[in-house]
Scaffold this motif. Structure first.
Motif, PDB file in Angstrom:
ATOM      1  N   LEU A  50       0.827  -1.207   0.000  1.00  0.00           N
ATOM      2  CA  LEU A  50       0.000   0.000   0.000  1.00  0.00           C
ATOM      3  C   LEU A  50       0.862   1.259   0.000  1.00  0.00           C
ATOM      4  O   LEU A  50       0.565   2.225  -0.716  1.00  0.00           O
ATOM      5  CB  LEU A  50      -0.946  -0.003   1.208  1.00  0.00           C
ATOM      6  CG  LEU A  50      -1.985  -1.117   1.245  1.00  0.00           C
ATOM      7  CD1 LEU A  50      -2.817  -1.024   2.521  1.00  0.00           C
ATOM      8  CD2 LEU A  50      -2.860  -1.115   0.003  1.00  0.00           C
ATOM      9  N   VAL A  51       1.934   1.259   0.782  1.00  0.00           N
ATOM     10  CA  VAL A  51       2.859   2.395   0.789  1.00  0.00           C
ATOM     11  C   VAL A  51       3.459   2.588  -0.608  1.00  0.00           C
ATOM     12  O   VAL A  51       3.519   3.706  -1.125  1.00  0.00           O
ATOM     13  CB  VAL A  51       3.980   2.219   1.840  1.00  0.00           C
ATOM     14  CG1 VAL A  51       5.073   3.272   1.675  1.00  0.00           C
ATOM     15  CG2 VAL A  51       3.407   2.262   3.257  1.00  0.00           C
ATOM     16  N   LEU A  55       3.459   5.798  -3.375  1.00  0.00           N
ATOM     17  CA  LEU A  55       4.676   6.386  -3.952  1.00  0.00           C
ATOM     18  C   LEU A  55       4.706   6.226  -5.472  1.00  0.00           C
ATOM     19  O   LEU A  55       5.153   7.137  -6.178  1.00  0.00           O
ATOM     20  CB  LEU A  55       5.918   5.771  -3.308  1.00  0.00           C
ATOM     21  CG  LEU A  55       6.094   6.107  -1.825  1.00  0.00           C
ATOM     22  CD1 LEU A  55       7.251   5.329  -1.232  1.00  0.00           C
ATOM     23  CD2 LEU A  55       6.279   7.593  -1.637  1.00  0.00           C
ATOM     24  N   TRP A  56       4.256   5.097  -5.989  1.00  0.00           N
ATOM     25  CA  TRP A  56       4.215   4.915  -7.445  1.00  0.00           C
ATOM     26  C   TRP A  56       3.249   5.903  -8.081  1.00  0.00           C
ATOM     27  O   TRP A  56       3.473   6.387  -9.171  1.00  0.00           O
ATOM     28  CB  TRP A  56       3.825   3.491  -7.810  1.00  0.00           C
ATOM     29  CG  TRP A  56       4.864   2.457  -7.481  1.00  0.00           C
ATOM     30  CD1 TRP A  56       6.229   2.626  -7.466  1.00  0.00           C
ATOM     31  CD2 TRP A  56       4.634   1.100  -7.120  1.00  0.00           C
ATOM     32  NE1 TRP A  56       6.849   1.444  -7.125  1.00  0.00           N
ATOM     33  CE2 TRP A  56       5.890   0.492  -6.910  1.00  0.00           C
ATOM     34  CE3 TRP A  56       3.486   0.332  -6.966  1.00  0.00           C
ATOM     35  CZ2 TRP A  56       6.030  -0.846  -6.545  1.00  0.00           C
ATOM     36  CZ3 TRP A  56       3.620  -0.998  -6.602  1.00  0.00           C
ATOM     37  CH2 TRP A  56       4.884  -1.580  -6.392  1.00  0.00           C
ATOM     38  N   GLU A  57       2.173   6.209  -7.375  1.00  0.00           N
ATOM     39  CA  GLU A  57       1.170   7.141  -7.901  1.00  0.00           C
ATOM     40  C   GLU A  57       1.616   8.600  -7.791  1.00  0.00           C
ATOM     41  O   GLU A  57       1.446   9.378  -8.717  1.00  0.00           O
ATOM     42  CB  GLU A  57      -0.140   6.954  -7.132  1.00  0.00           C
ATOM     43  CG  GLU A  57      -1.233   7.906  -7.552  1.00  0.00           C
ATOM     44  CD  GLU A  57      -2.504   7.758  -6.720  1.00  0.00           C
ATOM     45  OE1 GLU A  57      -3.314   8.695  -6.745  1.00  0.00           O
ATOM     46  OE2 GLU A  57      -2.680   6.722  -6.038  1.00  0.00           O
ATOM     47  N   ARG A  58       2.194   8.959  -6.658  1.00  0.00           N
ATOM     48  CA  ARG A  58       2.444  10.370  -6.355  1.00  0.00           C
ATOM     49  C   ARG A  58       3.899  10.797  -6.443  1.00  0.00           C
ATOM     50  O   ARG A  58       4.193  11.980  -6.359  1.00  0.00           O
ATOM     51  CB  ARG A  58       1.912  10.695  -4.959  1.00  0.00           C
ATOM     52  CG  ARG A  58       0.430  10.413  -4.833  1.00  0.00           C
ATOM     53  CD  ARG A  58      -0.084  10.747  -3.476  1.00  0.00           C
ATOM     54  NE  ARG A  58      -1.476  10.315  -3.357  1.00  0.00           N
ATOM     55  CZ  ARG A  58      -2.224  10.540  -2.300  1.00  0.00           C
ATOM     56  NH1 ARG A  58      -1.724  11.190  -1.251  1.00  0.00           N
ATOM     57  NH2 ARG A  58      -3.468  10.112  -2.263  1.00  0.00           N
ATOM     58  N   ALA A  68      -1.771   9.960   5.650  1.00  0.00           N
ATOM     59  CA  ALA A  68      -3.134  10.427   5.395  1.00  0.00           C
ATOM     60  C   ALA A  68      -3.799   9.589   4.313  1.00  0.00           C
ATOM     61  O   ALA A  68      -4.967   9.191   4.443  1.00  0.00           O
ATOM     62  CB  ALA A  68      -3.117  11.905   5.003  1.00  0.00           C
ATOM     63  N   ALA A  69      -3.073   9.282   3.248  1.00  0.00           N
ATOM     64  CA  ALA A  69      -3.636   8.498   2.145  1.00  0.00           C
ATOM     65  C   ALA A  69      -4.048   7.104   2.612  1.00  0.00           C
ATOM     66  O   ALA A  69      -5.071   6.571   2.182  1.00  0.00           O
ATOM     67  CB  ALA A  69      -2.633   8.396   1.004  1.00  0.00           C
ATOM     68  N   LEU A  70      -3.248   6.515   3.502  1.00  0.00           N
ATOM     69  CA  LEU A  70      -3.502   5.148   3.964  1.00  0.00           C
ATOM     70  C   LEU A  70      -4.279   5.100   5.280  1.00  0.00           C
ATOM     71  O   LEU A  70      -4.563   4.018   5.787  1.00  0.00           O
ATOM     72  CB  LEU A  70      -2.182   4.388   4.125  1.00  0.00           C
ATOM     73  CG  LEU A  70      -1.350   4.245   2.855  1.00  0.00           C
ATOM     74  CD1 LEU A  70      -0.056   3.514   3.153  1.00  0.00           C
ATOM     75  CD2 LEU A  70      -2.145   3.549   1.763  1.00  0.00           C
ATOM     76  N   GLN A  71      -4.582   6.278   5.827  1.00  0.00           N
ATOM     77  CA  GLN A  71      -5.285   6.371   7.103  1.00  0.00           C
ATOM     78  C   GLN A  71      -4.549   5.616   8.199  1.00  0.00           C
ATOM     79  O   GLN A  71      -5.126   4.838   8.951  1.00  0.00           O
ATOM     80  CB  GLN A  71      -6.730   5.881   6.957  1.00  0.00           C
ATOM     81  CG  GLN A  71      -7.512   6.676   5.933  1.00  0.00           C
ATOM     82  CD  GLN A  71      -8.909   6.157   5.703  1.00  0.00           C
ATOM     83  OE1 GLN A  71      -9.504   5.509   6.557  1.00  0.00           O
ATOM     84  NE2 GLN A  71      -9.460   6.458   4.539  1.00  0.00           N
ATOM     85  N   LEU A  72      -3.223   5.848   8.252  1.00  0.00           N
ATOM     86  CA  LEU A  72      -2.368   5.198   9.243  1.00  0.00           C
ATOM     87  C   LEU A  72      -1.692   6.239  10.124  1.00  0.00           C
ATOM     88  O   LEU A  72      -1.279   7.291   9.643  1.00  0.00           O
ATOM     89  CB  LEU A  72      -1.281   4.367   8.555  1.00  0.00           C
ATOM     90  CG  LEU A  72      -1.709   3.124   7.806  1.00  0.00           C
ATOM     91  CD1 LEU A  72      -0.512   2.503   7.088  1.00  0.00           C
ATOM     92  CD2 LEU A  72      -2.351   2.118   8.735  1.00  0.00           C
ATOM     93  N   GLU A  73      -1.551   5.898  11.389  1.00  0.00           N
ATOM     94  CA  GLU A  73      -0.817   6.736  12.329  1.00  0.00           C
ATOM     95  C   GLU A  73       0.677   6.578  12.069  1.00  0.00           C
ATOM     96  O   GLU A  73       1.124   5.538  11.577  1.00  0.00           O
ATOM     97  CB  GLU A  73      -1.132   6.312  13.770  1.00  0.00           C
ATOM     98  CG  GLU A  73      -2.584   6.436  14.150  1.00  0.00           C
ATOM     99  CD  GLU A  73      -3.049   7.879  14.216  1.00  0.00           C
ATOM    100  OE1 GLU A  73      -2.249   8.744  14.626  1.00  0.00           O
ATOM    101  OE2 GLU A  73      -4.209   8.133  13.843  1.00  0.00           O
TER     102      GLU A  73
END
Length: 152
Positions: A50-51, A55-58, A68-73
């Motif tokens: 998922l990470v 990174l591949w997208e952005r 924020a994108a993954l909704q992870l702390e």
């Protein structure tokens, strides 16, 4: 069609089969298990994948944007990033304009891994067996559910 599927859930039912949360849990476990061998070949866990998708997208992004994108702390994200960095897929750098912020960058190996990962969504899509319309509907409903449940 099965009667249990047609009849609405009785308000306050404690039957396992009536629980949407259990259906989501079971589906999530099944899909994640289907990812495991595909990602194992790439040397990634599902959260690491998922990470990498972000990174591949952005491209290069601040750590907080990935969180924020993954909704992870950050406490959950930090160990993932350390492992991806140790595996040579990403590099973390303090930003020169704001030393409190850390940016993530793909390494050449991280960029190369993108091509190797292209078959993963196709394999998962095939395993799900949904039509394009069903896939879009499921995604839309799950996003709505998430937005409703996380609304304060």
């Amino acid at each position: 069609m099965d009667e249990a599927v047609q009849e609405p859930m009785e308000q306050g039912s404690l039957l396992l089969d009536d629980q949407l949360c259990f259906a989501l849990y079971a589906a999530s476990r099944a899909v994640t298990a289907r990812y495991r061998p595909l990602l194992g070949v790439l040397g990634l866990t599902y959260p690491q994948y998922l990470v990498m998708l972000v990174l591949w997208e952005r491209g290069s992004v601040p750590v907080r944007e990935v969180g924020a994108a993954l909704q992870l702390e950050s406490s959950t994200l930090s160990p993932l990033l350390k492992r991806l960095e140790a595996n040579g897929l990403i590099r973390r750098e303090r930003r020169t304009d704001d030393e409190r912020s850390v940016a993530l960058h793909l390494t050449p190996a991280g960029v190369e891994l993108q091509d190797k990962a292209r078959g993963v969504p196709v394999s998962i899509g095939d395993a799900m067996g949904l039509t394009p319309e069903q896939h879009a509907t499921a995604r839309q409903l799950l996003r709505l559910l998430t937005a409703n449940v996380t609304r304060e």
